[in-house]
Design an enzyme around this catalytic site. Structure first.
Site, short mmCIF file in Angstrom:
data_model
loop_
_atom_site.label_atom_id
_atom_site.label_comp_id
_atom_site.label_asym_id
_atom_site.label_seq_id
_atom_site.Cartn_x
_atom_site.Cartn_y
_atom_site.Cartn_z
N ARG A 183 0.84 -1.19 0.00
CA ARG A 183 0.00 0.00 0.00
C ARG A 183 0.87 1.24 0.00
O ARG A 183 1.84 1.32 0.75
CB ARG A 183 -0.93 -0.01 1.22
CG ARG A 183 -1.79 -1.26 1.18
CD ARG A 183 -2.90 -1.28 2.18
NE ARG A 183 -3.64 -2.53 2.03
CZ ARG A 183 -4.68 -2.89 2.79
NH1 ARG A 183 -5.09 -2.10 3.75
NH2 ARG A 183 -5.29 -4.03 2.56
N ARG B 144 1.29 1.18 10.39
CA ARG B 144 0.89 1.54 9.03
C ARG B 144 2.13 1.50 8.15
O ARG B 144 2.99 2.36 8.25
CB ARG B 144 0.27 2.94 9.04
CG ARG B 144 -0.37 3.36 7.73
CD ARG B 144 -1.03 4.74 7.88
NE ARG B 144 -2.15 4.68 8.82
CZ ARG B 144 -3.39 4.33 8.48
NH1 ARG B 144 -3.67 4.01 7.23
NH2 ARG B 144 -4.34 4.30 9.38
N GLU C 280 -7.92 -0.91 14.32
CA GLU C 280 -8.50 -1.91 13.43
C GLU C 280 -7.52 -3.06 13.18
O GLU C 280 -6.38 -2.84 12.79
CB GLU C 280 -8.87 -1.26 12.09
CG GLU C 280 -9.43 -2.26 11.09
CD GLU C 280 -9.65 -1.64 9.70
OE1 GLU C 280 -10.10 -0.48 9.63
OE2 GLU C 280 -9.36 -2.33 8.71
N SER D 286 -11.29 -6.64 9.20
CA SER D 286 -12.36 -5.94 8.50
C SER D 286 -13.02 -6.96 7.60
O SER D 286 -12.35 -7.61 6.81
CB SER D 286 -11.77 -4.80 7.68
OG SER D 286 -12.80 -4.10 7.02
N ARG E 221 0.00 -6.53 11.37
CA ARG E 221 -0.38 -5.54 12.38
C ARG E 221 -0.79 -6.18 13.71
O ARG E 221 -0.70 -5.55 14.77
CB ARG E 221 -1.54 -4.68 11.84
CG ARG E 221 -1.90 -3.54 12.77
CD ARG E 221 -3.13 -2.80 12.31
NE ARG E 221 -2.81 -1.71 11.41
CZ ARG E 221 -3.73 -0.88 10.92
NH1 ARG E 221 -5.00 -1.03 11.22
NH2 ARG E 221 -3.37 0.10 10.11
#
Length: 423
Positions: free
Chosen positions: A261, A276, A348, A351, A387
RNA sequence: GGAGACGUGACUGAGCGGCCGAAAGUGCAUCCCUGCUAAGGAUGUGAUGGGGUAAACCCAUCCGUGGGUUCGAAUCCCACCGUCUCCGCCA
């Protein structure tokens, strides 16, 4: 993409959907108009084409002067047909482009509004009272460095900001989490899959990621390929353009892949540690199901995610994401957020989205129905990522810098109960 | 990287520029036959879009993808994608 037949039959439903997402309801009317234009142009083309075909058959039979006369007529007609086809094609392209800009219709019960308008469904597990335990809370990077598990400096040296090395126990811990995730998914009926991480433009476009999120995606210009941000891309593309058989139940896949990403819009956010990053690993569940089974499958995904979180003994809450914060493909999205002690906030970690038939319609994935075929539903959800190391290290840290290891991970780590800091 | 062959429906596999949405076979579905099964027989069996209906049905498009030639393309030409074979290269 939304079902155009539904749009024609119940435009108000789609207008409401647009409003609840914070999108423009007027697009619905633009689509309807473009669709009507397309159908008119198509009828015109088809009529001309039919005439051309029947004349063509006469040409084949005719002789001499008669044939020459017919040829003269058909030559004119050929130009008109070509023109009509171009008009119809252009109208179709415009109608589809507009229709694709409509987001999926949220399920009943989804809160409307934006990022902060989610509903908290429940809390599971209580965050530890570190003060009472006499533990001075450190963040995951400090703990990780103490264990010689995470090396950000060398990550930056080699690849730049938001890159890292997982070293020693850090590498083993990531593998342990991902293996445990893979194992749980397998036990729950998901077929283990290791997917490509470079995909062709058609695949990336088909999954809908080239829309609003195009800036988030790495693109290799020399090869005209995209690096995936999740194995969902490859797993959704897996059955593209196929008619699949769901009579034995949903087709379930657990994809393991690296994820890339650009984090283009998040400069300055989560800059410390590995919360992140540009590259990480993820195990993703993905199902193809009957449209009417999609909600139940979605619930199933959520329960498996929670099972994983409980096995890792992490306190978390479950939120029902608001309409405006759904991806364009999703009709409903549940996130699980683990407690992040160093920042005293929720983060988070999973998801799961029910995309109903939206994604499959775009990818042309169908099943046989009583009459003809119908689009299937797709459901995706996270079961483990890099994560999770963050949540694990922080929630299970001890006063002496060691870290408690939940039982489920021990088989992958030589049975140890505590990870010990390295001097 | 060089040379060549190929890409047709669920599958195998035919297909002279008009009579091809496409032979034949397999599979599948329904029915018939037969104590059961096996074997056999009959019929049917692609997708998408548009129109129309209670249904039937009608029209157009689709033979890897996209262009082109032609009055007309599965069939001829070009590009791309993919598969396979041989050679080279790297493991």
């Amino acid at each position: 993409m939304i079902d155009l037949k539904l749009l024609r039959a119940e435009p108000d439903l789609v207008r409401d959907s647009q409003r609840s997402r914070g999108d423009d309801p007027a697009v619905v009317d633009q689509v309807l108009e473009a669709d009507a234009q397309h159908r008119a142009a198509l009828a015109d083309f088809e009529a001309k084409r039919a005439e051309q075909k029947s004349l063509g058959k006469e040409v084949a039979k005719a002789q001499g002067d008669e044939k020459q006369a017919l040829l003269a007529r058909t030559k004119e007609l050929a130009a008109a047909v070509k023109q009509a086809q171009a008009t119809a094609d252009a109208a179709a392209a415009r109608a589809i482009e507009l229709a694709r800009s409509l987001g999926n219709i949220p399920e009943p019960g989804v809160p409307s509004g934006g990022e902060d308008d989610f509903t908290v469904l429940r809390h599971e597990g209580a965050p530890r009272d570190f003060a009472a335990e006499g533990v001075e809370v450190k963040d995951h990077l400090a703990i990780g460095e103490g264990l010689k598990a995470i090396d950000m400096e060398r990550g930056a040296k080699v690849s730049g900001a938001r890159f890292y090395f997982l070293t020693g126990i850090g590498a083993r811990l990531e593998l342990a989490i991902l293996n445990a995730a893979m194992n749980l998914a397998f036990e729950r009926g998901f077929s283990p899959t290791i997917t490509p991480t470079l995909v062709r433009p058609e695949t990336m476009a088909g999954t809908g990621f080239l829309g609003k999120h195009a800036e988030e995606i790495y693109y290799l210009e020399r090869d005209d390929m995209y690096l995936v941000g999740t194995s969902e891309v490859a797993l959704a593309g897996y059955h593209a353009d196929e008619i699949i058989d769901l009579t034995e139940g949903p087709l379930r896949y657990a994809g393991w892949s690296a994820c890339y990403r650009r984090e283009a819009g998040s400069a300055g956010r989560d800059t410390r540690g590995i919360i992140r990053v540009h590259q990480f690993h993820k195990v993703e569940m993905f199902s193809y199901a009957h449209a009417e089974d999609a909600s139940a499958e979605h619930e199933r995904f959520l329960s498996i995610e929670e099972e994983m979180l409980k096995a890792l003994e992490l306190p978390y809450r479950v939120i029902d994401t608001a309409a405006g914060d759904l991806g364009s493909s999703a009709a409903r999205k549940f996130d699980c957020e683990a407690w992040l002690p160093s920042q005293e906030r929720w983060m988070e970690v999973t998801s799961t989205s029910n995309c109903t038939t939206y994604q499959a319609r775009r990818l042309n994935i169908r099943e046989r129905a009583d009459k003809g075929t119908t689009a299937v539903a797709t459901i995706n959800g996270t079961i483990g990522t890099t994560r999770w190391l963050v949540a694990l290290l922080e929630n299970h840290q001890q006063a002496d810098g060691s870290v408690y290891v939940p039982e489920i991970l021990r088989p992958y780590l030589g049975g140890v109960e505590y990870l010990q800091p390295v001097a």
